[in-house]
Structure formats: structure tokens, C-alpha cells
Motif scaffolding. Structure first.
Motif, mmCIF file in Angstrom:
data_model
loop_
_atom_site.group_PDB
_atom_site.id
_atom_site.type_symbol
_atom_site.label_atom_id
_atom_site.label_comp_id
_atom_site.label_asym_id
_atom_site.label_seq_id
_atom_site.Cartn_x
_atom_site.Cartn_y
_atom_site.Cartn_z
ATOM 1 N N TRP A 256 0.813 -1.464 -0.110
ATOM 2 C CA TRP A 256 -0.093 0.053 -0.128
ATOM 3 C C TRP A 256 0.898 1.422 0.122
ATOM 4 O O TRP A 256 1.710 1.421 0.534
ATOM 5 C CB TRP A 256 -1.019 0.098 1.163
ATOM 6 N N GLY A 257 0.398 2.119 -0.559
ATOM 7 C CA GLY A 257 1.136 3.551 -0.889
ATOM 8 C C GLY A 257 1.039 4.114 -2.068
ATOM 9 O O GLY A 257 0.742 3.509 -2.953
ATOM 10 N N SER A 258 1.398 5.417 -1.705
ATOM 11 C CA SER A 258 1.241 6.251 -3.113
ATOM 12 C C SER A 258 2.051 5.759 -4.315
ATOM 13 O O SER A 258 1.953 5.906 -5.491
ATOM 14 C CB SER A 258 1.269 7.620 -2.995
ATOM 15 N N ARG A 280 -4.960 -6.952 -3.004
ATOM 16 C CA ARG A 280 -5.125 -5.721 -1.949
ATOM 17 C C ARG A 280 -4.170 -4.901 -2.145
ATOM 18 O O ARG A 280 -3.180 -4.459 -0.935
ATOM 19 C CB ARG A 280 -5.592 -5.988 -0.546
ATOM 20 N N ASN A 281 -3.542 -4.669 -3.361
ATOM 21 C CA ASN A 281 -2.473 -3.569 -3.410
ATOM 22 C C ASN A 281 -2.791 -2.499 -3.755
ATOM 23 O O ASN A 281 -3.958 -2.356 -4.600
ATOM 24 C CB ASN A 281 -1.210 -4.202 -4.433
ATOM 25 N N THR A 282 -2.310 -1.432 -3.687
ATOM 26 C CA THR A 282 -2.659 -0.132 -4.333
ATOM 27 C C THR A 282 -2.739 -0.233 -5.911
ATOM 28 O O THR A 282 -3.674 0.045 -6.587
ATOM 29 C CB THR A 282 -1.796 1.181 -4.059
ATOM 30 N N ASN A 303 -7.596 -4.783 -5.302
ATOM 31 C CA ASN A 303 -6.687 -3.937 -5.610
ATOM 32 C C ASN A 303 -7.451 -2.326 -5.719
ATOM 33 O O ASN A 303 -8.409 -2.403 -6.162
ATOM 34 C CB ASN A 303 -5.574 -4.115 -6.741
ATOM 35 N N GLY A 304 -6.414 -1.387 -5.552
ATOM 36 C CA GLY A 304 -6.906 -0.015 -5.998
ATOM 37 C C GLY A 304 -7.184 -0.091 -7.507
ATOM 38 O O GLY A 304 -8.270 0.127 -7.839
ATOM 39 N N TRP A 305 -5.966 -0.239 -8.106
ATOM 40 C CA TRP A 305 -6.025 -0.397 -9.404
ATOM 41 C C TRP A 305 -5.393 -1.666 -9.848
ATOM 42 O O TRP A 305 -4.297 -1.883 -9.402
ATOM 43 C CB TRP A 305 -4.961 0.688 -10.257
ATOM 44 N N PRO A 378 -5.860 13.877 -9.261
ATOM 45 C CA PRO A 378 -5.940 12.876 -8.109
ATOM 46 C C PRO A 378 -6.743 13.319 -7.014
ATOM 47 O O PRO A 378 -7.269 12.278 -6.382
ATOM 48 C CB PRO A 378 -4.527 12.813 -7.602
ATOM 49 N N SER A 379 -7.092 14.430 -6.638
ATOM 50 C CA SER A 379 -7.782 14.778 -5.462
ATOM 51 C C SER A 379 -9.216 14.327 -5.813
ATOM 52 O O SER A 379 -9.849 14.264 -4.651
ATOM 53 C CB SER A 379 -7.775 16.051 -5.032
ATOM 54 N N ILE A 381 -10.097 11.521 -6.151
ATOM 55 C CA ILE A 381 -10.251 10.015 -5.996
ATOM 56 C C ILE A 381 -11.422 10.299 -4.696
ATOM 57 O O ILE A 381 -11.818 9.054 -4.310
ATOM 58 C CB ILE A 381 -9.045 9.665 -5.354
#
Lengths: 417, 233, 260
Positions: A256-258, A280-282, A303-305, A378-379, A381
């Protein structure tokens, strides 16, 4: 004839006897321990002849800068501990055919000038390092220009706080035909770091909680990675500037992380990524400048993406993958697409299957308008799953205007594969 | 018992109460009359604290009651129209009111008996007719034996028999030294129960006299005619 | 206060609309869990409905109830009980009944079907939390709308407008602003904007459970801190509490001085 054969028999007999004698004389066991002949490992190693075994008894040894320059075995009995006391490197191997087994090494000094390691192997071959435990080391196992080495079933636990004050757990530089199996590495900068390593295998390793990458390799062609687990690493797994690799049955979890990726692919070509699980990865897989990859039979879950496919990627094939519970299935940054999607299962697919062949009758477009908005702003989101976003996506699905026209799965599977 | 001093109330441009001052004593039955929009209901609502006056004072037993609420334990109020929560049962309404006025130990259940409210106890208030709701409302007003009873058009929705019961009750309470304020348009009814008449006009006091005095002054035997005469003067 | 609230509750819990609302939520939730194999996905579908329907029903029902109770409130005001108590009793009566309807309609099916998977379990709990908060918030907003105008039609109109604004208009406007000013750092701005809409807060509460993987991809350090631990949940909950309390306080102030 008879005396001749007798002579030969005697000769062979003598030869065998001599061999037994000589070899047993060579393969002496040198015991190290508080009550043994050798009090320090260094003394035993110095006294050992090629082929000898140095048996280190249970105990605590405060030693640094031990150098093994002959083919011997260093074997721990009942898990002896070698404490480097944060003073330089512990063990350096400069000879081929060395075995180090069953020893705990701990406390190796952090240095910004030298790559101090618990075990360093320099320009040697057929070295085996197994069943060792390394704790609180700057670098754990460090191999340079050493081919055909085996690193097996070691546990390497670092206490790294920042990327600069921490080295890699397993570090290979210009080492071909290496075998890295069943190791558990954590708390270092990179779990497994390979640079210019060719024709090697990494299997059944567990790499977790490392500060940067669980696995990191560059310019390392022709390697195979199977059955490894990469979990909760700062930035996941990064592979760059490499071709002909095989990654199968690995698990990429909770990175996880940006800037965190299950798997980051940069300038990778002609490789196979199959039967892996991305959970469950970013970002499940991030692909940049990668071409001719076969990505099949993988599971992307939560996953996020699931996949971020930059438009610099070409001729990649996504087949028979499961996309389940990802926030975004595919995201991309451009409108041109030269990749191929076919026969994947997408849980967001809302099409129908009138002919009951388990293939959806209308194509699936895995890129949503909102994912493109997020890419640009990005914001935004924060507005995920809001009514307005759902509305926007629904309209775009019916009248595609902004999403890449050619990025679609013509034959989406109706059932989970 | 009640003293209203210089009461003013304005709804937008409309001056509903214009410097109204009036006093009421125990043992009085006062009928408040006046044309629609003359400020009768507003006066009553000011007394009850439902409407806040713009200026002026209201005293109950020499106590300034604006923005207070405890003084209302002395008041029984029967509104013009009763609208109760639909799904509440009659019994629950009574229970709730008893809960609110726990301090009253001796209840006056005479009207409950006379109106046969017990029979309705398990009915939903939403299922009651307008007249039945008025009966409930009247019973509630008298239940806690208040010193002051304010009845806003009490007989409007009641059948003749029930009206008689209510009137008899009003007279009975009057004898117990209570102050009873009734807003009404029905002259015969007023004549039957009231002693004094407070007539309002455009938010002002028009006159406030006893019925006997009014009749004497105008020389009319019928109250309705007498009042008509007074107003036109 | 409990004297009145109990009876208000008696009344509203047997209200046909509340019963219908309960059954609607129940059928919908059960339907979602039947249709979707993955409980997490059902929770997501439920989220959309909850974010739309709960505020709408809460605000409209509460507004209509307030106007319909006008005479009853007058009767209560004429009793020896202060207005504040009457107001809070009415508020809690309506809010608790609607919350009960929500808990029955969405909570029970979630408990039965959604509790299995960990992911949907946590998300389900937060979905319920968000729904309860939204109920209390929108009943408060309804009461505010009701005390602001004595005209029933105007009051209902205002309530509908509030709902439309919070559930659709607001997000659209903010997204537009974000889009046009995308070259500027808008972290704090978007966070502030988020806090100004209770529906968004409710949504984020669930999002933090379901889409945390994606949320963590956002670059702002502010967000990273907010998303990575309990802070985000606490932040959203506290703000939602404020969203319920502040309109309620304001409505109470107006109600106390109001002519009925």
C-alpha cells in the motif's frame, strides 16, 4: 595372467585404502566452542585445511572479519550465535565450494562507505548458505561476481528504519545461475535484490515488511520466480530493464502507498506472468514501456488499480485473468492502445450471454471515465462511488467518448476462472 | 389571577395585538368574543406561551410568565381543533399527559366518565371522529384540576348532549373558584355559562363588562342584539 | 424528556410510511445479497442505495411529520414542560424510529449475509454507522427546514432542495472546481469540501474500508495519515456528529423563540 590380476587387485585395494586415509585426514572436524580446542571461529578457520568441517558449538561468539579462503564447511551445532557487535563485517567468503550452515549472525554495522554484510561472498562459485539466521544486519547476504551459488532456507530479519540506513537482505550483483529458495526476509531496504543476475531461480521465498521493494531486479535476464510471497513491502516488487523472465504462482499482497505496486514493470519484454495472485495492493501491476508480455491466469482481487497500463506498453496480452473487487480494473494515461485483452473475468461486467457459451455477448470496457478523471485530477479520488461519479460512468459506458476506444475485452468470461 | 399589560404582537404588517391590557380574577367565567382576526386566539396563545409577544407582560398569580413554563401546571387548555398523533392510542395520550403532570395526585375524571372515554382507550387517535377528539381534549383539560381553564371554541365540534355536559362542567368548576376563559361565537352558550364578556376588535380591547351590565346598558334582553348594539356605537 | 419521547416513538414506529420504509430496505438488502455472490459487492451496491435513499426518506418524512404534528406540538407547549424538551423529544422520536427502521432493514440482512467475509464485515459495520449518522443528520436538517418556514409546502420544498444539493449538486460542483484548478495543490481544499457534505462523509467512512487500497494511492501526505490509521474514521465520525448537532441546535434555538 593370474599374478597380473592379483597385482591389479592389490593395487586397487591399496589405492582405496590410501584414498580413505587421505580423505579422512583432509576432512577433519575442527570444533569451536568454550570447551573445545578452538575458542574462536577465526582460529578454527585459519587452522582448517580444504575440505575440513568447522563445527561451531552452541554459544555466543563476538567476532568480526572472519575470512574463509578455502573450500571448507562452517556448520553450527545447536544454533550458535555470532555477534558482530556493530563492528564491521562478520564473514567474508573468497573461496569456492564453501558451505555455511545453521549459524545465527547478528549486529552488523551500518556503513555508508562499505557494504557491510553478515555473509559476503566474493568472486567464488558453488557456495551454499543455508539454514542461517541473520538479525539486525546492514546487508544480510551479499554475493558479488559469484556464480552458481545456493541461498536456501535462511531467515533474515532487519531493523531498518530508513532506506538509506538499511541494506538489502539478499543482494546479488553479477551472479549467474543462483538459486534462492525458501528464505524469509524482512525489515531491510530490499528483500531480494538482483542486479546483472542471469539464469537464476527464486522460489518459495517470503519477503515482507521491507522498506522499499520485496523483490528488486534490474538487467537480470532469463530468471524464474515461482511460489514467492511478497507482502506489505514499502513499494512492492520492482523489475526493470529485463527480458525473458518467468513469474508464476507468486503472491503479491497488501503493498500500500502512493508509490506502492504489487508488481512494477519497467522496460520488461518477452516475459510471462502467470498464475499469480495480486491481492489488496494499491496497484496490482504497473506497466511502463513493457512489451510482448503474456499476462494470464492471474487473480486480481481487491486492488485499488488492478492494472495500470501506460500507453508506452505494446503487444501485451491479458488472457484468462480474474478481476474481482478492484476499485479500478484497468487505468491508462493515453488514448492509444496496442494491447490485447481476451477471455478475462471482470466482476464489474454487466453484459449478457444469450447463447449460453459462458462468454459475454458484448465487449467489456475495463477503463472507466472516472479512472481517467482520477488520473488527471488525483484529489477527485475522494468522490469515488458518489452518485455523480456513478452517473458519469454509466453515461460513458453507453456513449463512450473519453475512454480508449480500442481497450476492450471482446470475449469477457461470464464465470470466474 | 391573570394580568396582561400592554401586550403587542405583529405578524409581518398585521398588528394582531395592539397594546392590550386586561385582568382576570378567580371565580370568573370570561367569554372572549370578537370578529375573526380580532386577536382572540393570539391572546390565548400568548397566555399559554405558544406565541411570544413582541412587547408587554403577562402575569399569572403575580408572576411574569413570558418564556417560563412551570406556570402552565395551573392551566388546562382545550384547543379549537385537536390533532393528535395518528397511531397513538387514547390511553397512551392520557398516560403521557399524566406523566408530564406527575405532581397532580388528585385527578378529576368526571368528564372521562361522562364521555365514556374508557371505551375508547384502546382506539388509535387517528381513528377518532372530530367530535370524539374534542371529548378527549375536554377531558384532558379538566383532568388535572387546574386553576385556570382556557377553552378555545369548546363546543364547536360537539353534539348537543356532549355540549350540555361540558357546559354543566364549566359551571361546576366556576363554583370551585376557578378562572375559566372561553373563546366562542355562540351567544346562547355564552349567556348560559359566562359572567363577563371580553370583546376584542383589531387587537384592542373593545369592551370588558359583565353580561348583566351589557344588557342593562343597551336595554336589550337578548345578548346577541345587545352586543351588536355596543359594537356599532 | 423520556416522558414524551416514549409516546412519540410509540406513534411513529407504527406509522405506515416507516413500516414501508423498513420493508423496502429489507427487501432491497436481501435482494442485493441474493443477487450478488460476493458479499463485498452487495455491500457496495447497498452503499449507493443507502447514500441516496436514507437521506431522502429521512428528510422528507421528518419534515412532513413535523408539519403534521403542529397541533400536537401546540398542545404539548401548553403543558407544563419546556419547549426544548418537546423539541428534542420530537427529534429523537423521529430519528430513533427511522434509525430503527434502517437497522432492521439493512442491519439485519448485513448481519445474516455480509458478516462472513472480513472485508464486507468491516465495510458493513461502517455502512450501518454511516446510515445511522445520515438518518440523524437529515432528520436534524428536516427539523431546521421545518422551523424556518411555517408553510408546509415551502418546508418540504426546502427539504427536497437540501437533499438534492447534498446528494448530487454539491459533488458535481466540487468535482468541477477540482477539474478546472487541477494544476493547483487541492488536498486541503478537497478535504475541506468533503467535510462540508455529510453524505460525502458517510461515503468516505465506507470507502476507507472497501477501497483503502486505492485511497492509499493518493499522494497527499495529509491523506496518507488520514487513511492509514483510525484517524480517518474518527475524523469522519466527529464531523458527522457535528453535522447532526449543529443544525439541531440551530433549529432548537429557532423553535424556542418561534410562534406556533
Amino acid at each position: 595372467m593370474k599374478s597380473n590380476s592379483k597385482f591389479i587387485f592389490l593395487f586397487v585395494g591399496w589405492m582405496l585404502l590410501w584414498l580413505v586415509f587421505v580423505s579422512s585426514a583432509l576432512a577433519a572436524d575442527l570444533k569451536v566452542g568454550p570447551n573445545s580446542r578452538y575458542k574462536t571461529i577465526a582460529a578454527a578457520v585459519a587452522a582448517a585445511q580444504p575440505g575440513d568441517r568447522v563445527l561451531v558449538q552452541q554459544g555466543l561468539y563476538q567476532e568480526t572479519d572472519i575470512t574463509i579462503d578455502k573450500p571448507i564447511s562452517l556448520v553450527g551445532i545447536n544454533n550458535p550465535v555470532v555477534d558482530g557487535a556493530l563492528k564491521g563485517q562478520i564473514l567474508t567468503i573468497t573461496s569456492s565450494r564453501v558451505v555455511v550452515k545453521g549459524i545465527t549472525f547478528k549486529n552488523v554495522q551500518v556503513s555508508h562507505l562499505k557494504d557491510h554484510a553478515a555473509i559476503k561472498v566474493v568472486e567464488s562459485r558453488w557456495v551454499t548458505l543455508e539454514d542461517n539466521t541473520i538479525e539486525n544486519a546492514y546487508f544480510g547476504i551479499y554475493l558479488q561476481r559469484s556464480d552458481s551459488c545456493t541461498i536456501r532456507n535462511n531467515v533474515i530479519r532487519g531493523q531498518g528504519k530508513t532506506e538509506t540506513s538499511s541494506g538489502n537482505a539478499i543482494h546479488l550483483w553479477y551472479c549467474d545461475y543462483a538459486s534462492i529458495e525458501g528464505n524469509k526476509v524482512s525489515g531491510h531496504r530490499d528483500g531480494i535484490y538482483l542486479e546483472f543476475v542471469k539464469q537464476s531461480r527464486a522460489t518459495n521465498n517470503l519477503s515482507e515488511h521491507n522498506l522499499r521493494y520485496g523483490l528488486h531486479f534490474m538487467f537480470s535476464d532469463g530468471n524464474t520466480y515461482r511460489h514467492n510471497t511478497f507482502r506489505k513491502n514499502g513499494a512492492g516488487v520492482a523489475v526493470m530493464y529485463t527480458k525473458n523472465i518467468i513469474m508464476e504462482h507468486n503472491r503479491f499482497e497488501q503493498n500500500w502507498g502512493s508509490a506502492a505496486y504489487g508488481l512494477l514493470l519497467k522496460e520488461i519484454s518477452r516475459s510471462t506472468i502467470a498464475h499469480n495472485e495480486f491481492t489488496r495492493n494499491t496497484t496490482g501491476i504497473y506497466m511502463e514501456g513493457s512489451s510482448k508480455l503474456s499476462i494470464s491466469d492471474n487473480e486480481f482481487n481487491g486492488n485499488g488499480w488492478a492494472v495500470r497500463l501506460l500507453s508506452s506498453c505494446e503487444e501485451d496480452t491479458f488472457r484468462l485473468n480474474n478481476f474481482i473487487g478492484n476499485t479500478f480494473d484497468i487505468a491508462t494515461n493515453g488514448n492509444s492502445q496496442h494491447n490485447h485483452f481476451s477471455g478475462n473475468y471482470w466482476d464489474k461486467y454487466a453484459g449478457y450471454d444469450l447463447d449460453k457459451n459462458k462468454v459475454g455477448d458484448v465487449p467489456y470496457r475495463p477503463v472507466s471515465l472516472y479512472s481517467m478523471v482520477v488520473e488527471k485530477v488525483p484529489s477527485s479520488i475522494m468522490f469515488m462511488r458518489s452518485f455523480i461519479v456513478d452517473l458519469m460512468d454509466a453515461v460513458e459506458k453507453v456513449f463512450p467518448a473519453f475512454t480508449p476506444e480500442k481497450l476492450l475485452d471482446e470475449q469477457p468470461s461470464m464465470v470466474r476462472l | 389571577m391573570i394580568s396582561i399589560k400592554n401586550l403587542n404582537k405583529r405578524y409581518g404588517k398585521l398588528q394582531v395585538l395592539n397594546n392590550l391590557s386586561v385582568e382576570f380574577e378567580r371565580g370568573q367565567v370570561v367569554s372572549i368574543i370578537g370578529p375573526n382576526g380580532s386577536g382572540k386566539t393570539t391572546t390565548i396563545k400568548c397566555l399559554l406561551g405558544i406565541v411570544q409577544p413582541d412587547s408587554g407582560e403577562v402575569y399569572v398569580d403575580d408572576e411574569l410568565v413570558l418564556k417560563q413554563w412551570e406556570y402552565r401546571r395551573k392551566i388546562g387548555y382545550m384547543p379549537q381543533i385537536s390533532h393528535f398523533p395518528e397511531n397513538m392510542k387514547v390511553r397512551q395520550l392520557f398516560d403521557m399527559m399524566k406523566d408530564i403532570r406527575k405532581d397532580v395526585s388528585e385527578l378529576d375524571e368526571e368528564l372521562i366518565g361522562l364521555y365514556n372515554i374508557q371505551k375508547m382507550y384502546d382506539k388509535r387517535l387517528g381513528s377518532l371522529s372530530g367530535g370524539m377528539k374534542q371529548k378527549v381534549s375536554a377531558s384532558l383539560a379538566f383532568l388535572f384540576q387546574p386553576d385556570l381553564l382556557i377553552l378555545d371554541e369548546p363546543t364547536a365540534g360537539l353534539d348537543p348532549l356532549s355540549s350540555e355536559i361540558l357546559k354543566a362542567k364549566i359551571l361546576k368548576e366556576k363554583k370551585r373558584d376557578k378562572l375559566i376563559l372561553i373563546s366562542s361565537h355562540i351567544m346562547s352558550e355564552i349567556e348560559e355559562v359566562a359572567d363577563d364578556i371580553l370583546c376584542m376588535m383589531d387587537g384592542r380591547l373593545c369592551f370588558y363588562r359583565s353580561i348583566a351590565a351589557i344588557k342593562e346598558e343597551t336595554g336589550e334582553a337578548r345578548l346577541g342584539k345587545a352586543i351588536a348594539k355596543l359594537i356599532t356605537y | 424528556m423520556d416522558k414524551v419521547i416514549k409516546y412519540v416513538l410509540y406513534d411513529i414506529l407504527r406509522n405506515r410510511i416507516v413500516l414501508g420504509y423498513t420493508i423496502f430496505l429489507l427487501i432491497m438488502s436481501l435482494g442485493m445479497f441474493q443477487l450478488e455472490n460476493d458479499p463485498a459487492k452487495a455491500v457496495l451496491s447497498l452503499l449507493n442505495v443507502v447514500l441516496l435513499v436514507v437521506p431522502l426518506i429521512s428528510i422528507i418524512f421528518a419534515t412532513i411529520h413535523f408539519y403534521n404534528s403542529q397541533e400536537f406540538i401546540e398542545l404539548l407547549v401548553a403543558q407544563p414542560i419546556n419547549r426544548q424538551k418537546i423539541f428534542y423529544s420530537e427529534y429523537l422520536g423521529v430519528a430513533i424510529s427511522l434509525a430503527t427502521a434502517f437497522l432492521t432493514g439493512v442491519g439485519v440482512p448485513l448481519l445474516l449475509f455480509g458478516g462472513g467475509a472480513i472485508r464486507s464485515g468491516a465495510a458493513g459495520i461502517y455502512l450501518i454507522t454511516a446510515g445511522l449518522f445520515l438518518t440523524f443528520i437529515f432528520v436534524a436538517l428536516a427539523f431546521l427546514a421545518s422551523v424556518l418556514t411555517s408553510d408546509k409546502a415551502k418546508g418540504i420544498g426546502l427539504a427536497l432542495l437540501l437533499w438534492f444539493y447534498f446528494s448530487l449538486l454539491y459533488d458535481g460542483l466540487v468535482m468541477m472546481v477540482l477539474f478546472y484548478f487541477s494544476d493547483y495543490p487541492l488536498d486541503k481544499f478537497s478535504l475541506a469540501m468533503l467535510s462540508l457534505n455529510p453524505i460525502d462523509l458517510g461515503r468516505v467512512l465506507v470507502l476507507l474500508q472497501i477501497d483503502v487500497s486505492a485511497l492509499m494511492g493518493y499522494t497527499g501526505a495529509l491523506y496518507k495519515n488520514l487513511f492509514s490509521n483510525f484517524t480517518g474514521v474518527l475524523y469522519a465520525c466527529l464531523l458527522m456528529l457535528a453535522w447532526a448537532v449543529l443544525p439541531l441546535m440551530l433549529a432548537k434555538r429557532i423553535f424556542i423563540r418561534k410562534d406556533l
